[in-house]
Design a protein around this motif. Structure first.
Motif, mmCIF file in Angstrom:
data_model
loop_
_atom_site.group_PDB
_atom_site.id
_atom_site.type_symbol
_atom_site.label_atom_id
_atom_site.label_comp_id
_atom_site.label_asym_id
_atom_site.label_seq_id
_atom_site.Cartn_x
_atom_site.Cartn_y
_atom_site.Cartn_z
ATOM 1 N N SER A 66 0.833 -1.202 0.000
ATOM 2 C CA SER A 66 0.000 0.000 0.000
ATOM 3 C C SER A 66 0.870 1.255 0.000
ATOM 4 O O SER A 66 1.828 1.349 0.760
ATOM 5 C CB SER A 66 -0.882 -0.026 1.251
ATOM 6 O OG SER A 66 -1.523 1.203 1.439
ATOM 7 N N ASP A 88 -5.107 5.989 -0.592
ATOM 8 C CA ASP A 88 -4.503 4.719 -0.211
ATOM 9 C C ASP A 88 -4.616 3.814 -1.429
ATOM 10 O O ASP A 88 -5.700 3.355 -1.775
ATOM 11 C CB ASP A 88 -5.242 4.132 0.998
ATOM 12 C CG ASP A 88 -4.611 2.853 1.520
ATOM 13 O OD1 ASP A 88 -3.596 2.394 0.958
ATOM 14 O OD2 ASP A 88 -5.144 2.305 2.504
ATOM 15 N N VAL A 90 -3.337 0.390 -3.505
ATOM 16 C CA VAL A 90 -2.840 -0.938 -3.158
ATOM 17 C C VAL A 90 -2.534 -1.754 -4.405
ATOM 18 O O VAL A 90 -3.288 -1.730 -5.374
ATOM 19 C CB VAL A 90 -3.895 -1.695 -2.305
ATOM 20 C CG1 VAL A 90 -3.424 -3.098 -1.965
ATOM 21 C CG2 VAL A 90 -4.213 -0.915 -1.041
#
Length: 163
Positions: A66, A88, A90
């Motif tokens: 992440s 965020d 990922v």
């Protein structure tokens, strides 16, 4: 004395990494300038904070990495905030042939390097769609970021041990 047959040295396998998927886990964009009705000809001062995280998934050889960005744009004159972007992002990776002692730096350097161009594009699109010039993030030196974090953790643990 019989000579032993020389066995050919087994060549170490090179690391194998595949990106299985990538996605936005969480994103927030606050256009504070539009909310307050501030003038649009303000010179921005952009601050970017980057945090990395990695963890093993339940499937063998799969890892989740992440990149967490916190971007704050303030006016150069005055102290008013123009926008705040929190993201965020990922990546899911399949990784083989990386020694255990090298896995941690591999996950926090090579994996983010692979997904960063996609993250950069998202940041550019979101800021442009938010009414600002597209923010094109500079390349991030993930090696320096990793080293700085290791040094910070060592200093923190030393401080805790001394206390």
């Amino acid at each position: 004395m019989a000579e032993e047959e020389a066995k050919p040295a087994e060549k170490p396998k090179s690391p194998d990494m595949r990106v299985l998927g990538q996605f936005i886990r969480d994103m927030s964009f606050e256009n504070i300038m539009a909310q307050k009705g501030a003038p649009s000809d303000v010179q921005p001062d952009v601050q970017v904070q980057v945090n990395l995280d990695a963890k093993k998934r339940s499937t063998e050889n799969q890892y989740e990495v992440s990149i967490k960005l916190n971007v704050t744009s303030k006016a150069k004159t005055g102290d008013s905030t123009l926008f705040v972007l929190e993201l965020d992002y990922v990546g899911i990776f399949h990784i083989e042939n990386v020694p255990d002692d090298q896995m941690h730096p591999f996950l926090l350097i090579e994996c983010p390097r692979m997904i960063f161009p996609f993250l950069r594009r998202i940041v550019s699109d979101v800021t442009r769609d938010g009414g600002f010039p597209p923010l094109n993030l500079e390349n991030i030196d993930f090696v320096s970021l990793y080293r700085n974090e290791i040094a910070r953790r060592q200093a923190e643990s030393k401080k805790t041990a001394d206390a």
